[in-house]
Design an enzyme around this catalytic site. Structure first.
Site, short mmCIF file in Angstrom:
data_model
loop_
_atom_site.label_atom_id
_atom_site.label_comp_id
_atom_site.label_asym_id
_atom_site.label_seq_id
_atom_site.Cartn_x
_atom_site.Cartn_y
_atom_site.Cartn_z
N HIS A 270 32.65 44.75 45.05
CA HIS A 270 31.44 45.54 44.82
C HIS A 270 31.57 46.89 45.51
O HIS A 270 32.17 46.97 46.59
CB HIS A 270 30.20 44.80 45.34
N ASP A 327 27.78 38.48 39.47
CA ASP A 327 28.27 37.99 38.18
C ASP A 327 29.19 36.78 38.30
O ASP A 327 29.60 36.22 37.30
CB ASP A 327 29.02 39.12 37.45
N1 CMC Z 1 40.22 42.03 41.73
C1 CMC Z 1 41.33 42.58 42.31
N2 CMC Z 1 41.32 43.73 43.00
C2 CMC Z 1 40.16 44.38 43.11
C3 CMC Z 1 38.97 43.89 42.54
C4 CMC Z 1 39.02 42.67 41.82
N3 CMC Z 1 37.92 42.16 41.26
N4 CMC Z 1 37.96 44.74 42.80
C5 CMC Z 1 38.49 45.74 43.52
N5 CMC Z 1 39.82 45.52 43.71
C6 CMC Z 1 40.74 46.36 44.52
C7 CMC Z 1 41.12 47.63 43.78
O1 CMC Z 1 42.29 47.44 43.00
C8 CMC Z 1 41.32 48.59 44.93
O2 CMC Z 1 42.55 48.30 45.54
P1 CMC Z 1 43.42 49.49 46.21
O3 CMC Z 1 42.60 49.99 47.36
O4 CMC Z 1 44.69 48.83 46.62
O5 CMC Z 1 43.62 50.53 45.14
C9 CMC Z 1 40.24 48.17 45.93
O6 CMC Z 1 40.01 46.77 45.67
C10 CMC Z 1 38.91 48.92 45.76
O7 CMC Z 1 38.50 48.78 44.42
P2 CMC Z 1 37.84 49.94 43.57
O8 CMC Z 1 38.06 49.65 42.11
O9 CMC Z 1 38.32 51.27 44.08
O10 CMC Z 1 36.33 49.75 43.98
P3 CMC Z 1 35.07 50.33 43.22
O11 CMC Z 1 34.01 50.38 44.22
O12 CMC Z 1 35.43 51.57 42.49
O13 CMC Z 1 34.77 49.22 42.10
C11 CMC Z 1 34.04 47.19 41.10
C12 CMC Z 1 33.86 48.18 42.26
C13 CMC Z 1 32.89 46.20 41.12
C14 CMC Z 1 34.02 47.94 39.77
C15 CMC Z 1 35.39 46.45 41.28
O14 CMC Z 1 35.35 45.68 42.45
C16 CMC Z 1 35.74 45.57 40.09
O15 CMC Z 1 36.34 46.04 39.11
N6 CMC Z 1 35.34 44.25 40.11
C17 CMC Z 1 35.52 43.38 38.96
C18 CMC Z 1 34.41 43.60 37.95
C19 CMC Z 1 33.07 43.06 38.43
O16 CMC Z 1 32.98 41.95 38.91
N7 CMC Z 1 32.02 43.86 38.24
C20 CMC Z 1 30.64 43.49 38.59
C21 CMC Z 1 30.12 44.29 39.74
S1 CMC Z 1 28.60 43.65 40.48
C22 CMC Z 1 27.37 43.69 39.29
C23 CMC Z 1 27.26 44.92 38.51
O17 CMC Z 1 27.39 46.04 39.00
O18 CMC Z 1 27.00 44.79 37.34
#
Ligand code: CMC
Length: 393
Positions: A270, A327
């Protein structure tokens, strides 16, 4: 003019002040209008929380009764709006139907398009809340080929929705009170989450003084994406894939760590929560309750728990503060209720609607409101001399 600060994904950019939802990502705190989410989820009816988010206070008995009455007089869709469903292919994703039909509401209520006309805005907010469950249930009926079921206004918000989803002309659906309370709880925990992608979209679109139906329709589109609300559907698809692939959760934890692969654990991570997501905690406990009470066994729930355990032990997830989010477990409850996967994100939209409305309303009440118009840092070519078409190579 002036210096432009680059902040891709708006990680550190505050776009507005807001008095609606407080969130502390380090400590896993979520409050609507000051009330902890845990207390609201345990004690409230969804429309009570909608009232709180939109108007700022919990309703009295009398106010809630009036609100209930208002909502129940607007649950029907105009029969011409119903005709839109004939035009969609049967396999249309219900989120596409939802955003289209909500957008189309602006053609049916043309007297309600001015965001500064308080009386019409008030009716539009009620219409949206009252009609979204009908729009959603009909999107499902369209996909199953069954006749549409009209709302029954003596039923409460969740009962009405479940009945419209599952009744058929040959058999009236008996609404199970356990399903109603599980759905009520899920809608409450989804009801607002400050400046998330879809809410920011509603504000962005609304900032141009676009009408409320157009703004909410845009929010629904933003929610659909698998990184946002679409993650609940994607998460259950992932859990089913793990089940069909021999339940090897470790393999999927390793895959999620491999950046080349592009695979992420859906329902994990998140932007703001860095210790735990309080909504996931509430939902996980509710999963236990409903499966136990209904004497249901769902291998998907066991796989989810094993996956959570394996990921939380893994250095990669620990270092990055990645935890299950809202989720991760919600799909298990939807499955127990009998809701098909394609409808999961639609349920999220029904839950999030009061939040979108509250933010749209708050924005328009702000005397300092300005059109949202971020800047950029240009990286294209510098000035070039125009080349006539016959001289281009
Ligand atoms: N699985 C594997 N690696 C992950 C995941 C994951 N679910 N989420 C983040 N990471 C890693 C990402 O690759 C990055 O690694 P590095 O620092 O080595 O590059 C690090 O963690 C930070 O991730 P980010 O993508 O820069 O973080 P963000 O704040 O931009 O994205 C997020 C947040 C929720 C989009 C992301 O965690 C994600 O894609 N999660 C999976 C999709 C998901 O469950 N979404 C629902 C979110 S909660 C409810 C809602 O908002 O609707």
């Amino acid at each position: 003019t002036g210096v432009v600060t680059l902040d891709p994904g708006y990680v550190n950019t505050g776009s507005t002040t807001s008095g609606i939802t407080f969130l502390n990502g380090e400590e896993g705190v979520l409050r609507y209008r000051g009330y902890p989410i845990e207390q609201l989820a345990e004690n409230c009816e969804f429309i009570e929380v909608a009232y709180l988010l939109i108007y700022g206070e919990l309703p009295t008995d009398e106010q809630l009764e009036v609100y209930r009455e208002k909502l129940s007089t607007h649950t029907m869709l105009h029969e011409d709006l119903r005709l839109f469903y004939d035009g969609f292919p049967r396999d249309a994703h219900p989120m596409a139907i939802l955003s289209s039909v909500v957008g189309a509401m602006s053609t049916f209520y043309q007297d309600s398009l001015d965001p500064h006309d308080d009386w019409h805005v008030e009716v539009s907010m009620v219409r949206l809340l009252a009609k979204l469950p009908t729009i959603a249930a009909w999107a499902y009926k369209k996909s199953s080929g069954q006749p549409f079921v009209y709302p029954k206004n003596h039923l409460n918000y969740c009962e009405n929705f479940l009945r419209m989803m599952f009744s058929v002309p040959t058999e009236d659906y008996e609404v199970d009170p356990d399903f109603v309370s599980a759905l009520n709880l899920l809608l409450i925990v989804h009801a607002d989450h400050e400046q998330n992608c879809s809410t920011s979209t509603v504000r962005m679109v609304g900032s141009s003084n676009a009408n409320i139906f157009a703004s909410i329709s845009a929010g629904i589109s933003a929610l659909w994406g698998p990184l946002h609300g679409g993650a609940n559907e994607a998460c259950v698809n992932m859990l089913e894939r793990i089940r069909d692939d021999g339940c090897n959760v470790k393999k999927y934890v390793d895959m999620a760590k491999d950046k080349e692969d592009g695979f992420r654990l859906m329902g994990f991570g998140h932007r703001v929560y860095k210790n735990f997501d309080p909504r996931a905690t509430i939902i996980k406990a509710a999963c236990h309750r409903i499966l136990e009470k209904q004497k249901l066994e769902d291998p998907i729930f066991d796989i989810a728990r094993q996956l959570e355990e394996a990921a939380l032990k893994d250095e990669y997830f620990i270092e990055r503060h990645l935890y299950p989010n809202v989720d991760f477990y919600s799909g298990v409850i939807y499955r127990a209720i009998g809701i098909p996967e394609k409808m999961f994100t639609v349920l999220f939209a029904i839950g999030r609607l009061p939040g979108w409305i509250a933010h749209w309303r708050e924005m328009h009440a702000d005397p300092h409101k300005r059109i949202c118009r971020p800047r950029q840092i240009y990286t294209g070519p510098t000035v070039r001399e125009f080349v006539p078409i016959d001289q281009r190579s």
